[in-house]
Write a protein that holds these residues in place. Structure first.
Motif, short mmCIF file in Angstrom:
data_model
loop_
_atom_site.label_atom_id
_atom_site.label_comp_id
_atom_site.label_asym_id
_atom_site.label_seq_id
_atom_site.Cartn_x
_atom_site.Cartn_y
_atom_site.Cartn_z
N MET A 1 13.55 3.81 -4.60
CA MET A 1 13.38 5.12 -5.23
C MET A 1 12.58 6.06 -4.34
SD MET A 1 15.24 5.01 -7.78
CE MET A 1 14.93 6.64 -8.41
N LEU A 2 11.65 5.48 -3.56
CA LEU A 2 10.89 6.33 -2.63
C LEU A 2 11.81 6.99 -1.61
CD1 LEU A 2 7.54 4.54 -1.68
CD2 LEU A 2 7.82 6.71 -2.85
N LEU B 1 6.24 6.11 -10.00
CA LEU B 1 6.79 4.82 -9.57
C LEU B 1 5.65 3.81 -9.53
CD1 LEU B 1 8.94 5.88 -6.48
CD2 LEU B 1 9.75 5.26 -8.74
N THR B 2 5.93 2.63 -9.98
CA THR B 2 4.85 1.64 -9.90
C THR B 2 5.43 0.23 -9.88
OG1 THR B 2 2.72 0.97 -10.83
CG2 THR B 2 4.50 1.41 -12.40
N TYR B 3 4.59 -0.71 -9.61
CA TYR B 3 4.95 -2.13 -9.73
C TYR B 3 3.68 -2.85 -10.16
CZ TYR B 3 2.60 -2.49 -5.22
OH TYR B 3 1.67 -2.43 -4.24
N ASP C 1 0.83 -1.20 0.00
CA ASP C 1 0.00 0.00 0.00
C ASP C 1 0.87 1.26 0.00
OD1 ASP C 1 -2.86 1.20 0.40
OD2 ASP C 1 -1.54 2.28 1.77
N TYR C 2 1.83 1.35 0.91
CA TYR C 2 2.50 2.65 1.01
C TYR C 2 3.38 2.98 -0.20
CZ TYR C 2 7.08 1.01 2.96
OH TYR C 2 8.30 0.43 3.15
N VAL C 3 3.94 1.94 -0.83
CA VAL C 3 4.74 2.24 -2.03
C VAL C 3 3.85 2.87 -3.09
CG1 VAL C 3 6.01 1.19 -3.95
CG2 VAL C 3 6.55 0.52 -1.61
N ARG C 4 2.66 2.29 -3.28
CA ARG C 4 1.72 2.85 -4.27
C ARG C 4 1.19 4.21 -3.83
NH1 ARG C 4 -1.93 -0.18 -8.43
NH2 ARG C 4 -0.12 -0.82 -9.63
N ALA D 1 8.42 -8.65 -7.78
CA ALA D 1 9.11 -8.41 -6.51
C ALA D 1 10.26 -7.42 -6.69
CB ALA D 1 9.63 -9.74 -5.96
N GLU D 2 10.95 -7.55 -7.82
CA GLU D 2 12.05 -6.61 -8.12
C GLU D 2 11.51 -5.19 -8.27
OE1 GLU D 2 15.08 -9.48 -10.68
OE2 GLU D 2 13.62 -8.24 -11.72
N GLU D 3 10.42 -5.08 -9.00
CA GLU D 3 9.82 -3.74 -9.20
C GLU D 3 9.46 -3.11 -7.87
OE1 GLU D 3 7.52 -4.04 -13.50
OE2 GLU D 3 6.45 -4.58 -11.68
N LEU D 4 8.90 -3.92 -7.00
CA LEU D 4 8.48 -3.41 -5.69
C LEU D 4 9.70 -2.92 -4.90
CD1 LEU D 4 6.10 -3.00 -3.74
CD2 LEU D 4 6.51 -5.28 -2.87
N THR D 5 10.77 -3.73 -4.94
CA THR D 5 11.98 -3.36 -4.21
C THR D 5 12.57 -2.07 -4.76
OG1 THR D 5 12.39 -5.69 -3.87
CG2 THR D 5 14.23 -4.23 -3.46
#
Lengths: 149, 584
Positions: free
Chosen positions: B298-299, B253-255, B240-243, B289-293
């Motif tokens: 980047m955040l 930024l997205t995954y 949630d917080y990354v999005r 999983a890579e995208e999320l990391t």
């Protein structure tokens, strides 16, 4: 002014662990280097230290280190972070290509300086922990570690 | 009763009083289920029991706690709160469980699907809903202060002893203590229509929040997936917080959440004499999983470690210490009493918190945030500008080569020669090590000195900087009209990239392997850290940036380290003056 705390008084409201996670890891690798052990398997460090953290004798060394268990997997952000910092600061490296082993770059003098920077009690605990670690190494309970001659 | 027990009891009582005061006059009589629209996840259905918790003053206070602290002063649209994030975490954790149930009912995971029943889903939704209920004003910033207070250290130790070395984040401990308090349990049992209430154990919910695996009572099974969903490498919180943080800040930024959801699973896995129900990622779900990391990394770069966000937080930290100095906050639990809005409302307080060092009133500190009157960067410390002095590596290389040749000539044990060669190979490639280690140790001392500094030491350090700046001003015949609270020195900690430590990849034949050993996300994180980490010195508009730059340079220079082109990273600097200063 009487109603306001002085900086000194404010300072007394806080405390920090006797030894930080980073300092402990630094002491640990320095003591290994003093004992001529310069390459250690990376994968077992966290679980090994987790076992030691349960020993009353070594508990004070782990005050700043948290562990998480997911089933039989033990992880520690503090240990991983300290290892990363030690690498960034040039004290250790990781062997390519799979980074499965950690190489300690410290020479004996520097290692000794690091160990001397701890108070006597902390130093003795780290020495003892490393002695136990080496005993386990010698019993073949870990992957091969390389020594410097 | 020993001190630790007394501290724990006192802490528990304080938490209980806080919860009681928030819930005492709250009625759930007219609550009913709702569909709430969310900017990130769309329409989210909430059961009546969830609405009963959401509508409580205890939960509503999260509306006034900004999710990204004071980052909205840098990213104006990042004004979302812990409230929305908590609702979003429920939405995404439900999707995760839904997909797992769907997948297992189609395949052979019947035992898993039996366990992931409606009761289990409700339990996980409850943990997701309340996982941030212990957050205090300024979100993570305030926990960097109360987490170091004596009373909190003792509580941390209590948790570590109770749960096998666990060290949860301070707000997680507060969340745990809130939901396991007798006041919350009474509220939950009497006023919340939770289905099959007997299936719920608040301690289990707390364990999921603080990252402790839940074991069943017969000792045969453990359910690490429950904890992984709430506090793991790829948990609902992070999803949630990354999005949400990137979306609200307007960052691209997205995954691939859809793919990620299709690629997670829960499997039964033998583990130390038990069977563990583990959350795993399918082999071909690695990209997600890579995208999320990467998005998370980047955040840090974009938001959490943005230089303007850092200085805002530094000013805000002065406010926190000021509140402690004037005794508005005396105990870690007192932090719970304030939200961001409450702090802002203290803007009229005419009291000088640090009279010995500064003539500023509390209202001046708060007004600086309210008016966004923030200090400016006068110095940046990064890997690029820190150079090791006078190093010629060829001499070291030749010396090492000679020593190795000598050893091989004299050693007859072939095994020892092999080991020595291995050591030589490693060291030769990292030949700078010895020299570097010494220089790095100095760098480390500089950085560690600022990172681990308590407030008292930080004041002393700023005071030293202040005195040097005063000398410079006086040597040029200028009047000093600033104080040490106009100076901020910030060397942030490295990025937190815990992802991949406890996650497992599932191969097509069902075998599991730790994600970390399969792909070195952590090493990417290390490299990212080394290249992106920055430290800063800032000064208020009362201070000349060029003069402050000169003094700041002195902080980080010594016999082993020199700074190259540090001025290139600072705006509004007077190059003529810099030249003049270097000639001196």
């Amino acid at each position: 002014m009487d109603n306001v705390l002085e900086i000194e008084q404010l300072g007394r409201m806080f405390s920090k662990p006797k030894i930080s996670a980073y300092d402990f890891l630094k002491g640990f690798i320095a003591e290994l280097a003093i004992n001529n052990i310069v390459i250690i398997p990376r994968s077992q460090i966290t679980s090994t230290l987790f076992d030691y953290s349960k020993n009353e004798k070594y508990k004070p060394l782990f005050e700043d280190i948290g562990f998480n268990q997911y089933g039989d997997t033990v992880t520690s952000y503090d240990i991983e972070d300290s290892i990363a910092n030690l690498q960034v600061l040039g004290m250790i490296g990781k062997l390519n290509p799979s980074f499965e082993r950690i190489v300690i770059y410290l020479d004996k003098d520097l290692s000794k300086n690091i160990c001397d920077s701890f108070d006597e009690d902390t130093r003795q605990r780290i020495e003892s922990l490393v002695r136990d670690f080496i005993k386990q190494l010698n019993r073949g309970q870990y992957e091969r570690c390389s020594t410097k001659f | 009763m020993n001190d630790a027990q007394q501290n724990f009891d006192d802490f528990t009582n304080r938490i209980n009083s806080f919860v009681k005061a928030k819930l005492d006059n709250y009625s759930t009589r007219h609550s009913s289920s709702k569909v709430i629209h969310d900017t990130v996840w769309g329409s989210i259905y909430f059961n009546t029991w969830e609405i009963q918790i959401i509508d409580s003053p205890l939960f509503q206070r999260l509306r006034d706690i900004n999710q990204v602290g004071l980052a909205s002063l840098t990213y104006p649209t990042a004004r979302h709160s812990r409230f929305e994030h908590s609702l979003g975490t429920v939405a995404i954790v439900s999707k995760m469980l839904e997909k797992v149930r769907e997948k297992n009912s189609r395949a052979c995971g019947l035992e898993v699907v039996n366990y992931v029943n409606d009761d289990c889903v409700n339990k996980v939704r409850l943990a997701a809903l309340v996982h941030d209920i212990g957050h205090c004003f300024y979100s993570h910033l305030s926990e960097t202060v109360y987490g170091k207070m004596n009373e909190f250290r003792a509580i941390e130790k209590y948790f570590s002893d109770l749960y096998n070395g666990v060290k949860p984040k301070p707000h997680e401990i507060l969340s745990y203590m809130i939901i396991t308090s007798s006041a919350f349990r009474d509220f939950f049992n009497q006023k919340v229509d939770f289905p099959n209430r007997h299936t719920i154990n608040m301690v289990d919910i707390g364990k999921m929040i603080i990252g402790v695996t839940i074991n069943d009572s017969n000792g045969k099974d453990s359910y690490s997936f429950l904890t992984s969903l709430i506090n793991g490498d790829f948990d609902a919180d992070k999803l949630d917080y990354v999005r949400r943080d990137s979306h609200s800040a307007g960052l691209a930024l997205t995954y691939d959440i859809e793919r990620f959801l299709y690629k997670i699973n829960i499997v039964r896995h033998p583990s130390g004499g038990r069977t563990d129900y583990k959350l795993v990622i399918d082999l071909n779900g690695i990209t997600a999983a890579e995208e999320l990391t990467f998005s998370k990394l980047m955040l840090f770069s974009y938001i959490y470690h943005h230089q303007k966000v850092l200085i805002t937080e530094s000013v805000a930290k002065d406010i926190i210490y000021a509140l402690m100095a004037i005794r508005l906050i005396k105990h870690p639990c007192d932090f719970l009493e304030y939200t961001d809005r409450d702090i802002d409302s203290l803007c009229t307080k005419e009291v000088k918190p640090f009279p010995r060092y500064s003539s500023k009133y509390l209202k001046d500190f708060i007004k600086a945030i309210r008016d966004r009157n923030l200090p400016k960067r006068c110095f940046e410390l990064n890997r690029r500008i820190m150079k090791i002095r006078n190093y010629d590596e060829s001499k070291d290389r030749a010396k090492m080569m000679d020593e190795c040749v000598e050893y091989i000539k004299t050693e007859t044990d072939e095994e020892k020669v092999k080991q020595h060669l291995e050591y030589f190979a490693v060291n030769y490639s990292g030949i700078q090590a010895d020299h570097q280690a010494k220089a790095m140790q100095l760098k480390e001392e500089i950085i560690a000195q600022y990172q681990n500094m308590d407030f008292k030491k930080y004041v002393e350090c700023r005071h030293k900087f202040y005195l040097e700046l005063c000398d410079l001003y006086e040597s040029e015949g200028l009047t000093v009209d600033f104080d040490l609270f106009d100076i901020h020195i910030i060397l942030p900690k490295s990025y937190n990239y815990t992802a991949s430590q406890s996650s497992f990849i599932m191969f097509n034949n069902g075998d599991l392997e730790p994600l970390d050993s399969f792909m070195n996300l952590k090493d990417w994180g290390d490299s990212f850290n080394a290249n992106k980490w920055r430290g800063y010195v800032y000064v208020s508009s009362k201070i000349d940036i060029t003069k402050a730059f000169k003094v700041a340079q002195g902080l980080f220079v010594d016999s082993s380290i020199e700074l190259k082109d540090a001025h290139m990273f600072v705006k509004n600097i007077n190059y003529d003056s810099i030249r003049k200063y270097s000639e001196q």
